[in-house]
Scaffold this active site. Structure first.
Site, mmCIF file in Angstrom:
data_model
loop_
_atom_site.group_PDB
_atom_site.id
_atom_site.type_symbol
_atom_site.label_atom_id
_atom_site.label_comp_id
_atom_site.label_asym_id
_atom_site.label_seq_id
_atom_site.Cartn_x
_atom_site.Cartn_y
_atom_site.Cartn_z
ATOM 1 N N LYS A 38 0.571 -1.234 -0.017
ATOM 2 C CA LYS A 38 -0.097 -0.204 -0.071
ATOM 3 C C LYS A 38 1.135 1.486 0.284
ATOM 4 C CE LYS A 38 -1.988 -1.317 4.249
ATOM 5 N NZ LYS A 38 -1.154 -2.592 3.936
ATOM 6 N N SER A 106 -7.240 -1.169 7.051
ATOM 7 C CA SER A 106 -8.398 -1.386 6.809
ATOM 8 C C SER A 106 -8.906 -2.374 7.369
ATOM 9 C CB SER A 106 -9.157 0.017 6.056
ATOM 10 O OG SER A 106 -8.957 0.132 4.878
HETATM 11 P P1 ADP Z 1 2.257 -1.660 3.096
HETATM 12 O O1 ADP Z 1 1.988 -0.082 3.142
HETATM 13 O O2 ADP Z 1 1.550 -2.726 2.420
HETATM 14 O O3 ADP Z 1 2.740 -2.047 4.795
HETATM 15 P P2 ADP Z 1 4.747 -2.086 1.988
HETATM 16 O O4 ADP Z 1 4.934 -0.444 0.908
HETATM 17 O O5 ADP Z 1 5.769 -0.529 3.264
HETATM 18 O O6 ADP Z 1 3.742 -1.899 2.257
HETATM 19 O O7 ADP Z 1 5.915 -3.160 1.713
HETATM 20 C C1 ADP Z 1 5.396 -3.609 0.260
HETATM 21 C C2 ADP Z 1 6.668 -4.237 0.179
HETATM 22 O O8 ADP Z 1 7.073 -4.575 -1.030
HETATM 23 C C3 ADP Z 1 8.381 -2.815 -0.019
HETATM 24 O O9 ADP Z 1 9.144 -3.301 0.033
HETATM 25 C C4 ADP Z 1 7.974 -2.223 -1.474
HETATM 26 O O10 ADP Z 1 9.828 -2.521 -2.469
HETATM 27 C C5 ADP Z 1 7.272 -4.330 -1.912
HETATM 28 N N1 ADP Z 1 6.790 -4.880 -3.521
HETATM 29 C C6 ADP Z 1 7.011 -5.387 -4.379
HETATM 30 N N2 ADP Z 1 6.030 -5.721 -5.535
HETATM 31 C C7 ADP Z 1 5.775 -4.636 -5.412
HETATM 32 C C8 ADP Z 1 4.352 -4.017 -6.430
HETATM 33 N N3 ADP Z 1 3.504 -4.313 -7.382
HETATM 34 N N4 ADP Z 1 3.160 -3.575 -5.480
HETATM 35 C C9 ADP Z 1 4.382 -3.257 -3.922
HETATM 36 N N5 ADP Z 1 4.719 -2.992 -3.710
HETATM 37 C C10 ADP Z 1 5.780 -4.052 -4.286
#
Ligand code: ADP
Length: 198
Positions: A38, A106
């Site tokens: 996200k 959420s």
């Molecule tokens: P959240 O905010 O949902 O907790 P984060 O954005 O902090 O998740 O972490 C997601 C992780 O997944 C990051 O390290 C990001 O680089 C990796 N990732 C790999 N592929 C994707 C993608 N298609 N979209 C978003 N994040 C990705």
């Protein structure tokens, strides 16, 4: 004497601000597990929109949970109050003509329906960041899954607190086999026709 500027006679409306900003405001509500992507997608999307001349703002744990909601925890009641305040803030932005990108787990249908009822159905775009929990856990960006498995964190979504997937999201993004740019492009393809004024 007749007023030649009738707009001065009434309060400024959302439409006036949207016209100034040359966009239609919406609330993009990203939901998904911790580590689903996200925040990464929200920030990349914010940047892309900015580069295209749109005025968008990410709302996330960093600027909401650490500030206005710093008195809230993760009980069911606090999660609901967290979301209520976020939705109210998103609505203020909406009425200022600004697009918000809301990046919060959420976790329940109930909580998202509640957010939608505050924002208004027509302006609420639910985007499901659908990443299997095994992948989120393998990423373990903040080490939270490990802590949850160790019992250091209680009530962690997906481990010992439920996540209910959206039934009919406006858009579903599967990050397991695509990179961030592809995920962002998929969202842009969907929202650009909606936020453009012409
Ligand atoms: P959240 O905010 O949902 O907790 P984060 O954005 O902090 O998740 O972490 C997601 C992780 O997944 C990051 O390290 C990001 O680089 C990796 N990732 C790999 N592929 C994707 C993608 N298609 N979209 C978003 N994040 C990705």
């Amino acid at each position: 004497m007749d007023n030649i500027h009738p707009i001065f006679d009434r309060l400024l409306q959302r439409e006036d601000r949207e016209k100034l900003l040359n966009q239609k405001a919406k609330v993009l509500w990203l939901t998904g597990l911790s580590g689903s992507g996200k925040s990464t997608i929200a920030q990349a999307l914010e940047r892309e929109l900015f580069n295209k001349g749109f005025f968008a703002q990410v709302l996330d744990g960093d600027n909401i949970r650490s500030g206005i909601n710093s008195n809230l925890g993760f009980s069911i009641e606090d999660r609901k109050e967290n979301i209520r305040r976020i939705a109210e803030i998103a609505k203020l932005y909406l009425n200022s003509g600004i697009i918000t990108i809301n990046s919060f787990i959420s976790p329940t249908r109930d909580i998202r329906t509640f957010a939608k009822s505050i924002v208004g159905e027509d302006d609420f775009i639910e985007i499901y960041i659908n990443t299997p929990i095994e992948i989120c856990e393998a990423r373990d960006v903040k080490g939270l899954y490990r802590k949850a498995r160790n019992g250091e964190i209680k009530g962690f979504t997906g481990i010992d607190s439920p996540y209910e997937n959206p039934i009919q999201p406006a858009l579903e993004i599967r990050t397991e086999n695509q990179d961030v740019q592809e995920s962002v492009n998929n969202i842009l393809n969907y929202i650009l026709p909606i936020i453009k004024t012409n």
